[in-house]
Design a protein around this motif. Sequence first.
Motif, PDB file in Angstrom:
ATOM      1  N   THR A  56       0.836  -1.196   0.000  1.00 44.25           N
ATOM      2  CA  THR A  56       0.000   0.000   0.000  1.00 44.25           C
ATOM      3  C   THR A  56       0.873   1.251   0.000  1.00 44.25           C
ATOM      4  N   PRO A  58       1.146   5.693  -1.536  1.00 45.53           N
ATOM      5  CA  PRO A  58       0.795   6.627  -2.609  1.00 45.53           C
ATOM      6  C   PRO A  58       1.247   6.107  -3.967  1.00 45.53           C
ATOM      7  N   GLU A 106      -3.271  -2.169  -8.283  1.00 49.70           N
ATOM      8  CA  GLU A 106      -4.448  -1.379  -7.892  1.00 49.70           C
ATOM      9  C   GLU A 106      -5.670  -2.272  -7.683  1.00 49.70           C
ATOM     10  N   ASP A 108      -7.663  -2.293  -5.403  1.00 51.77           N
ATOM     11  CA  ASP A 108      -8.812  -1.553  -4.872  1.00 51.77           C
ATOM     12  C   ASP A 108      -9.778  -1.112  -5.965  1.00 51.77           C
ATOM     13  N   LYS A 109      -9.350  -1.194  -7.236  1.00 52.62           N
ATOM     14  CA  LYS A 109     -10.229  -0.823  -8.348  1.00 52.62           C
ATOM     15  C   LYS A 109     -11.110  -1.986  -8.796  1.00 52.62           C
ATOM     16  N   SER A 149      -2.231  -1.353  -3.711  1.00 47.02           N
ATOM     17  CA  SER A 149      -3.447  -0.573  -3.496  1.00 47.02           C
ATOM     18  C   SER A 149      -3.087   0.852  -3.100  1.00 47.02           C
ATOM     19  N   ASN A 150      -3.775   1.804  -3.719  1.00 46.91           N
ATOM     20  CA  ASN A 150      -3.635   3.204  -3.321  1.00 46.91           C
ATOM     21  C   ASN A 150      -4.639   3.579  -2.237  1.00 46.91           C
ATOM     22  N   ASP A 151      -5.742   2.839  -2.171  1.00 50.36           N
ATOM     23  CA  ASP A 151      -6.819   3.166  -1.230  1.00 50.36           C
ATOM     24  C   ASP A 151      -7.378   1.866  -0.644  1.00 50.36           C
ATOM     25  N   GLU A 153      -9.184   1.317   1.802  1.00 51.38           N
ATOM     26  CA  GLU A 153     -10.540   1.383   2.332  1.00 51.38           C
ATOM     27  C   GLU A 153     -11.568   0.889   1.312  1.00 51.38           C
ATOM     28  N   ARG A 154     -11.177   0.791   0.047  1.00 57.56           N
ATOM     29  CA  ARG A 154     -12.095   0.306  -0.978  1.00 57.56           C
ATOM     30  C   ARG A 154     -12.103  -1.218  -1.067  1.00 57.56           C
ATOM     31  N   ARG A 160      -9.163  -7.862   2.728  1.00 61.41           N
ATOM     32  CA  ARG A 160      -7.988  -7.154   3.241  1.00 61.41           C
ATOM     33  C   ARG A 160      -7.326  -7.935   4.374  1.00 61.41           C
ATOM     34  N   HIS A 167       3.160  -0.987   4.060  1.00 64.71           N
ATOM     35  CA  HIS A 167       3.002   0.377   3.546  1.00 64.71           C
ATOM     36  C   HIS A 167       4.346   0.922   3.071  1.00 64.71           C
TER      37      HIS A 167
END
Length: 245
Positions: A56, A58, A106, A108-109, A149-151, A153-154, A160, A167
Motif C-alpha cells: 500500500t 501513494p 491497484e 482496490d479498483k 493498493s492506493n486506497d 478502504e475500498r 484485506r 506500507h
Amino acid sequence: MAGLISIFASILFSNPQKQKLNLEEKFFFNVVGYPDIKKLLSKSIVSKEPIHILLTGPPSSSKTVFLLEMLDSLEDTYYVDAVGASGPGLMQHLFRNDTKYLLIDEIDKMKKSDQAVLLNVMETGILSETKLKNKTSQKKMKLWIFATSNDVERLSGPLRSRFMELHLDEYILEEFIEIARRLLKKQYQLDTAISEKIGYSVWNKMKSKDIRDVIKIAKLVKTSSDVDWLIEVQNKYRKKNSRMT
C-alpha cells in the motif's frame, strides 16, 4: 519451474548472509531500497504454502515496480492492472492456465464481486465460477497473490484481512531517477543519460511520480530530443483535455 524455484530456495535459505542479500538485490534489482521487503517477498515466493502480500501507499512509491520485477523473473505468473481489467477475463485465465503467482496492480479498483471470488480462493484454495443455467465450475489451486493498493478502504474487510499489508512511502526525486535508470536499461536497453532524463522530465515537467509514465515515454524515444518532444506533446494535450472536461 520446480527446478528454478528449488535453486532459488536453496540459495535464499543457505547460511551465508551475503548470498541471500545478493540474490534479493538481483531479483528486485530495479527497486531502490527496501532490503527488508525484498527479503520478505523472496521468502514468500518460495514458501510451500500460499502467502498473500498487499503493498500500500501513494502512487509515487515502488509498489508497481515490485510487481513488474516478479512478472519479469517468475514463471507461471499473471499480471493484472485492475483499472482496465475485467473480472470475467481474469477468471477465464485462471481456469485455463496453471497460474501460481497472481499480481494485481491497484486491486482496490476491482469490483466487489471480483474481490469475493479472490477471497474464496484465498480461504479455500478453490476457484469457483457460476455460469449460465446456474452451472458452477470449480478448480483447486494454490495461488500466491501479490497486490498493490492506493486506497485500502475500498477493499472488503474480509479480503484485506487475508493479506500481509506493507506500507511504502513516497519516492524522492533521486530515487525516482535511479529506478528509471535501472528499469529502462534492463527492459529497453536505453543508455544512462536518456533514462535519467526521462525520469527527471516525468517528475519535473509532467509533474508525475508514476513509474508507468516513465515506461510509456521510454517505449517511444531513442534520443534526448525525442524525450523533450514527447514530454511537450504530453503536456500540451493533457492541458487541452483538462480544459475540455
